[in-house]
Design an enzyme around this catalytic site. Sequence first.
Site, PDB file in Angstrom:
ATOM      1  N   GLY A  39     -29.154 -15.654   9.480  1.00 40.09           N
ATOM      2  CA  GLY A  39     -28.238 -14.903  10.351  1.00 40.09           C
ATOM      3  C   GLY A  39     -27.170 -14.184   9.555  1.00 40.09           C
ATOM      4  O   GLY A  39     -26.523 -14.773   8.685  1.00 40.09           O
ATOM      5  N   GLY A  41     -24.549 -12.557  11.062  1.00 41.23           N
ATOM      6  CA  GLY A  41     -23.388 -12.319  11.936  1.00 41.23           C
ATOM      7  C   GLY A  41     -22.116 -12.740  11.207  1.00 41.23           C
ATOM      8  O   GLY A  41     -22.099 -12.890   9.976  1.00 41.23           O
ATOM      9  N   PHE A  42     -21.039 -12.932  11.963  1.00 44.29           N
ATOM     10  CA  PHE A  42     -19.769 -13.325  11.337  1.00 44.29           C
ATOM     11  C   PHE A  42     -19.945 -14.604  10.511  1.00 44.29           C
ATOM     12  O   PHE A  42     -19.448 -14.717   9.389  1.00 44.29           O
ATOM     13  CB  PHE A  42     -18.695 -13.594  12.396  1.00 44.29           C
ATOM     14  CG  PHE A  42     -18.240 -12.363  13.135  1.00 44.29           C
ATOM     15  CD1 PHE A  42     -17.800 -11.253  12.450  1.00 44.29           C
ATOM     16  CD2 PHE A  42     -18.236 -12.324  14.520  1.00 44.29           C
ATOM     17  CE1 PHE A  42     -17.368 -10.114  13.116  1.00 44.29           C
ATOM     18  CE2 PHE A  42     -17.806 -11.192  15.197  1.00 44.29           C
ATOM     19  CZ  PHE A  42     -17.377 -10.087  14.499  1.00 44.29           C
ATOM     20  N   VAL A  61     -36.829 -15.503  11.758  1.00 43.03           N
ATOM     21  CA  VAL A  61     -37.094 -16.898  11.409  1.00 43.03           C
ATOM     22  C   VAL A  61     -37.719 -17.568  12.618  1.00 43.03           C
ATOM     23  O   VAL A  61     -37.173 -17.520  13.726  1.00 43.03           O
ATOM     24  CB  VAL A  61     -35.789 -17.625  11.022  1.00 43.03           C
ATOM     25  CG1 VAL A  61     -36.094 -19.058  10.613  1.00 43.03           C
ATOM     26  CG2 VAL A  61     -35.087 -16.876   9.903  1.00 43.03           C
ATOM     27  N   GLU A  94     -14.930  -7.763  30.725  1.00 39.12           N
ATOM     28  CA  GLU A  94     -14.794  -6.520  29.943  1.00 39.12           C
ATOM     29  C   GLU A  94     -15.701  -5.423  30.497  1.00 39.12           C
ATOM     30  O   GLU A  94     -15.278  -4.283  30.672  1.00 39.12           O
ATOM     31  CB  GLU A  94     -15.172  -6.783  28.482  1.00 39.12           C
ATOM     32  CG  GLU A  94     -14.061  -7.421  27.699  1.00 39.12           C
ATOM     33  CD  GLU A  94     -14.470  -7.737  26.258  1.00 39.12           C
ATOM     34  OE1 GLU A  94     -13.573  -7.965  25.457  1.00 39.12           O
ATOM     35  OE2 GLU A  94     -15.682  -7.770  25.951  1.00 39.12           O
TER      36      GLU A  94
HETATM   37  C1  LIG Z   1     -19.982  -8.752  24.390  1.00 40.77           C
HETATM   38  C2  LIG Z   1     -19.268  -9.749  23.504  1.00 40.77           C
HETATM   39  C3  LIG Z   1     -17.895  -9.660  23.320  1.00 40.77           C
HETATM   40  C4  LIG Z   1     -17.231 -10.569  22.499  1.00 40.77           C
HETATM   41  N1  LIG Z   1     -15.874 -10.446  22.332  1.00 40.77           N
HETATM   42  C5  LIG Z   1     -15.229 -11.301  21.498  1.00 40.77           C
HETATM   43  C6  LIG Z   1     -13.831 -11.178  21.238  1.00 40.77           C
HETATM   44  O1  LIG Z   1     -13.184 -10.272  21.774  1.00 40.77           O
HETATM   45  N2  LIG Z   1     -13.239 -12.079  20.404  1.00 40.77           N
HETATM   46  C7  LIG Z   1     -13.971 -13.079  19.806  1.00 40.77           C
HETATM   47  O2  LIG Z   1     -13.392 -13.858  19.042  1.00 40.77           O
HETATM   48  N3  LIG Z   1     -15.279 -13.221  20.023  1.00 40.77           N
HETATM   49  C8  LIG Z   1     -15.929 -12.360  20.852  1.00 40.77           C
HETATM   50  N4  LIG Z   1     -17.270 -12.516  21.075  1.00 40.77           N
HETATM   51  C9  LIG Z   1     -17.966 -13.645  20.452  1.00 40.77           C
HETATM   52  C10 LIG Z   1     -18.304 -13.363  19.007  1.00 40.77           C
HETATM   53  O3  LIG Z   1     -18.849 -12.070  18.869  1.00 40.77           O
HETATM   54  C11 LIG Z   1     -19.292 -14.426  18.552  1.00 40.77           C
HETATM   55  O4  LIG Z   1     -18.657 -15.676  18.647  1.00 40.77           O
HETATM   56  C12 LIG Z   1     -19.756 -14.189  17.122  1.00 40.77           C
HETATM   57  O5  LIG Z   1     -20.414 -12.948  17.020  1.00 40.77           O
HETATM   58  C13 LIG Z   1     -20.695 -15.293  16.728  1.00 40.77           C
HETATM   59  O6  LIG Z   1     -21.027 -15.086  15.363  1.00 40.77           O
HETATM   60  P1  LIG Z   1     -22.326 -15.766  14.738  1.00 40.77           P
HETATM   61  O7  LIG Z   1     -22.395 -15.306  13.346  1.00 40.77           O
HETATM   62  O8  LIG Z   1     -22.329 -17.216  15.032  1.00 40.77           O
HETATM   63  O9  LIG Z   1     -23.526 -15.186  15.591  1.00 40.77           O
HETATM   64  P2  LIG Z   1     -24.013 -13.654  15.779  1.00 40.77           P
HETATM   65  O10 LIG Z   1     -22.898 -12.683  15.565  1.00 40.77           O
HETATM   66  O11 LIG Z   1     -24.720 -13.654  17.075  1.00 40.77           O
HETATM   67  O12 LIG Z   1     -25.035 -13.491  14.578  1.00 40.77           O
HETATM   68  C14 LIG Z   1     -26.277 -14.120  14.577  1.00 40.77           C
HETATM   69  C15 LIG Z   1     -27.206 -13.343  13.684  1.00 40.77           C
HETATM   70  O13 LIG Z   1     -28.414 -14.063  13.566  1.00 40.77           O
HETATM   71  C16 LIG Z   1     -29.513 -13.191  13.699  1.00 40.77           C
HETATM   72  N5  LIG Z   1     -30.627 -13.975  14.240  1.00 40.77           N
HETATM   73  C17 LIG Z   1     -30.685 -14.646  15.404  1.00 40.77           C
HETATM   74  N6  LIG Z   1     -31.858 -15.277  15.526  1.00 40.77           N
HETATM   75  C18 LIG Z   1     -32.574 -14.983  14.424  1.00 40.77           C
HETATM   76  C19 LIG Z   1     -33.878 -15.351  13.974  1.00 40.77           C
HETATM   77  N7  LIG Z   1     -34.689 -16.145  14.682  1.00 40.77           N
HETATM   78  N8  LIG Z   1     -34.298 -14.865  12.775  1.00 40.77           N
HETATM   79  C20 LIG Z   1     -33.493 -14.063  12.021  1.00 40.77           C
HETATM   80  N9  LIG Z   1     -32.257 -13.693  12.412  1.00 40.77           N
HETATM   81  C21 LIG Z   1     -31.791 -14.166  13.580  1.00 40.77           C
HETATM   82  C22 LIG Z   1     -29.036 -12.110  14.644  1.00 40.77           C
HETATM   83  O14 LIG Z   1     -29.765 -10.908  14.455  1.00 40.77           O
HETATM   84  C23 LIG Z   1     -27.568 -11.969  14.243  1.00 40.77           C
HETATM   85  O15 LIG Z   1     -27.391 -10.993  13.249  1.00 40.77           O
HETATM   86  C24 LIG Z   1     -17.951 -11.604  21.879  1.00 40.77           C
HETATM   87  C25 LIG Z   1     -19.340 -11.700  22.062  1.00 40.77           C
HETATM   88  C26 LIG Z   1     -19.993 -10.785  22.864  1.00 40.77           C
HETATM   89  C27 LIG Z   1     -21.496 -10.897  23.054  1.00 40.77           C
END
Ligand SMILES: Cc1cc2nc3c(=O)[nH]c(=O)nc-3n(C[C@H](O)[C@H](O)[C@H](O)COP(=O)(O)OP(=O)(O)OC[C@H]3O[C@@H](n4cnc5c(N)ncnc54)[C@H](O)[C@@H]3O)c2cc1C
Length: 324
Positions: A22, A24-25, A90, A192
């Site tokens: 992943g 993401g953040f 994955v 939102e």
């Molecule tokens: C519409 C929306 C608005 C939001 N607004 C806010 C806000 O204002 N403030 C705040 O603090 N938080 C906010 N959030 C929450 C915040 O964005 C999430 O908490 C954060 O993005 C989570 O980060 P992460 O890295 O755990 O997951 P993600 O950002 O979801 O990253 C997961 C990554 O894993 C990858 N992935 C998933 N499954 C697989 C797989 N099987 N194989 C390979 N890659 C995979 C995905 O492509 C993605 O790139 C918001 C969320 C959404 C949906």
Amino acid sequence: MTYPADTTGTPAARRPRVVILGGGFAGLTAARTLRRAPVEITLIDRTNHHLFQPLLYQVATAALDPSDITAPIRFLLRRQENATVLLARVESVDTGRRLVHLDTGMERDGKAPPKRSLPYDFLIVATGARHAYFGHEEWEPLAPGLKSLEDAIEIRRRFLLAFEHAEMALDPDEEQEHLTFVVVGGGPTGVELAGVLPQIARRTLRRDFRHIDPARARVLLLEGGERVLPAFPPEISARARRDLEALGVEVRTRCLVTRIEPDAVYAGEERIPARTVFWGAGNQASPLGRTLGVPVDRAGRVPVEDDLSIPGHPRCSWWGTLPP
Ligand SMILES: Cc1cc2nc3c(=O)[nH]c(=O)nc-3n(C[C@H](O)[C@H](O)[C@H](O)COP(=O)(O)OP(=O)(O)OC[C@H]3O[C@@H](n4cnc5c(N)ncnc54)[C@H](O)[C@@H]3O)c2cc1C
């Protein structure tokens, strides 16, 4: 920061392999935090971009472009020499053999892509969350949620097409059906999204049509609980509700959606004619958690130790960010 010598089986001649699932953040932060560590990092994501999810709703309503809220993961890590980026989905994790099973999506000679497995010494699972439809998976095509760029583009498509269909409607009832937007779920995403829809309809699209008045768009926000933004203090919920209503959103709380059809949403027994429905009602953890071989809770969350490692597997950690 110092890193303990590896005493658990990595040959001394090579650096430990840290695989991060992943970008993401969470995954990116993990990779960057390890930039000076004597490890070989492989970050795997099914997309080639990091996504700034908090601004997804702006893309969904055509206020921003996809490129405004994404950046190639490869670009973000290009200067980090101990990091390699792979594009693959994955499929599962074998914690016993320390392998990650991948679908690279790359056909060879017209044949299905060969499966690949990647070994790790340490694993960080940071694959985020996805929508939950509470056992009504059949609602997903009718009421898309907002988590990925593809979701945002699909919501944008449905939102803008609704006005086009309304412009061509044959009678006022059909026109109003096209101009009625239902957002299910009063959490942050639903609030939102519901808040921005009337603004686009009333301001941005105001002069673009000849037969319809986009300002007649009706936006309903349906929340099953007592108040919108239930995870926030009550005064924030009350303020959000007031602000939404001032924007023209019809907010209904204690309102359970019982059925979704292509041209209507049912709130209890009440049928609300509407052709465009968006989903913000539930989250569940990434399905990868269920492949780790440890018990997960109802939302698919993996219980972790204080250091985020999963019980019995100190080399595998779960970085879940699902709200309570
Ligand atoms: C519409 C929306 C608005 C939001 N607004 C806010 C806000 O204002 N403030 C705040 O603090 N938080 C906010 N959030 C929450 C915040 O964005 C999430 O908490 C954060 O993005 C989570 O980060 P992460 O890295 O755990 O997951 P993600 O950002 O979801 O990253 C997961 C990554 O894993 C990858 N992935 C998933 N499954 C697989 C797989 N099987 N194989 C390979 N890659 C995979 C995905 O492509 C993605 O790139 C918001 C969320 C959404 C949906």
